[in-house]
Design a protein around this motif. Structure first.
Motif, PDB file in Angstrom:
ATOM      1  N   VAL A  62       0.657  -1.291  -0.319  1.00  0.00           N
ATOM      2  CA  VAL A  62       0.053   0.571   0.091  1.00  0.00           C
ATOM      3  C   VAL A  62       0.868   1.024  -0.028  1.00  0.00           C
ATOM      4  O   VAL A  62       1.810   1.307   1.045  1.00  0.00           O
ATOM      5  N   HIS A  63       0.624   1.942  -0.922  1.00  0.00           N
ATOM      6  CA  HIS A  63       1.430   3.392  -1.423  1.00  0.00           C
ATOM      7  C   HIS A  63       0.563   4.385  -0.938  1.00  0.00           C
ATOM      8  O   HIS A  63      -0.827   4.465  -0.660  1.00  0.00           O
ATOM      9  N   SER A  64       1.423   5.670   0.123  1.00  0.00           N
ATOM     10  CA  SER A  64       0.513   6.727   0.630  1.00  0.00           C
ATOM     11  C   SER A  64       0.671   7.448  -0.501  1.00  0.00           C
ATOM     12  O   SER A  64       0.724   7.173  -1.862  1.00  0.00           O
ATOM     13  N   ASP A  65      -0.225   8.369  -0.487  1.00  0.00           N
ATOM     14  CA  ASP A  65      -1.025   9.438  -1.411  1.00  0.00           C
ATOM     15  C   ASP A  65       0.711  10.241  -2.071  1.00  0.00           C
ATOM     16  O   ASP A  65       0.628  10.925  -3.335  1.00  0.00           O
ATOM     17  N   GLU A  66       1.373  10.327  -0.768  1.00  0.00           N
ATOM     18  CA  GLU A  66       2.402  11.615  -0.912  1.00  0.00           C
ATOM     19  C   GLU A  66       3.297  11.062  -1.656  1.00  0.00           C
ATOM     20  O   GLU A  66       3.885  11.228  -2.907  1.00  0.00           O
ATOM     21  N   HIS A 125       4.182  12.006  -5.768  1.00  0.00           N
ATOM     22  CA  HIS A 125       5.854  12.348  -5.678  1.00  0.00           C
ATOM     23  C   HIS A 125       6.159  11.521  -7.666  1.00  0.00           C
ATOM     24  O   HIS A 125       6.683  11.730  -8.625  1.00  0.00           O
ATOM     25  N   VAL A 126       5.665  10.057  -7.450  1.00  0.00           N
ATOM     26  CA  VAL A 126       6.329   9.374  -8.724  1.00  0.00           C
ATOM     27  C   VAL A 126       5.145   9.957 -10.224  1.00  0.00           C
ATOM     28  O   VAL A 126       6.265   9.756 -10.985  1.00  0.00           O
ATOM     29  N   VAL A 127       4.472  10.196  -9.726  1.00  0.00           N
ATOM     30  CA  VAL A 127       3.403  10.642 -10.962  1.00  0.00           C
ATOM     31  C   VAL A 127       4.507  11.945 -11.606  1.00  0.00           C
ATOM     32  O   VAL A 127       4.374  11.818 -12.613  1.00  0.00           O
TER      33      VAL A 127
END
Length: 127
Positions: free
Chosen positions: A12-16, A20-22
């Motif tokens: 599960v990845h955080s919205d932050e 950042h990756v996008v």
């Protein structure tokens, strides 16, 4: 962070982290695959996140809707007339008949629309 249910684990990845990756993938000259690999995620997952971020920003908030032009601001623009579809199609090549007897050569060009008349004329000449 990883979550597990019933013997299966899912990260599960955080919205932050997603944001950042996008943003990193939107930089000019950077491939999504390289950004995904550098951040330890699958390129298809990153592509999905990018599409989701585009979809969420595609609809302007209500405050921005008020500033959009209304129909009163519409200006008609004259468009050039477009020829009919028949005019866009190239004309078919004519029927070409080359006949040579000795030193004499004859070339006959006959329109395709009169193919039956061409066949009849050839029958008469050859019989």
């Amino acid at each position: 962070m990883e979550q597990g249910t019933g013997g299966r684990w899912r990260r599960v990845h955080s919205d932050e982290f997603k944001a950042h990756v996008v943003e990193a993938s939107k930089q000019p000259g950077v491939s999504m695959a390289a950004v995904a690999m550098a951040n330890g995620i699958n390129a298809n997952l990153l592509r999905r996140w990018v599409l989701m971020s585009l979809a969420s920003t595609a609809v302007p908030p209500r405050a921005e809707l008020a500033s959009l032009p209304t129909h009163a601001d519409f200006l008609p623009v004259p468009m050039p007339t477009v020829p009919s579809e028949q005019a866009l199609e190239p004309a078919p090549a004519p029927i070409r008949i080359d006949v040579q007897r000795g030193s004499t050569a004859i070339t006959v060009l006959w329109p395709v629309s009169a193919a039956a008349a061409c066949a009849s004329c050839l029958r008469e000449l050859l019989s």
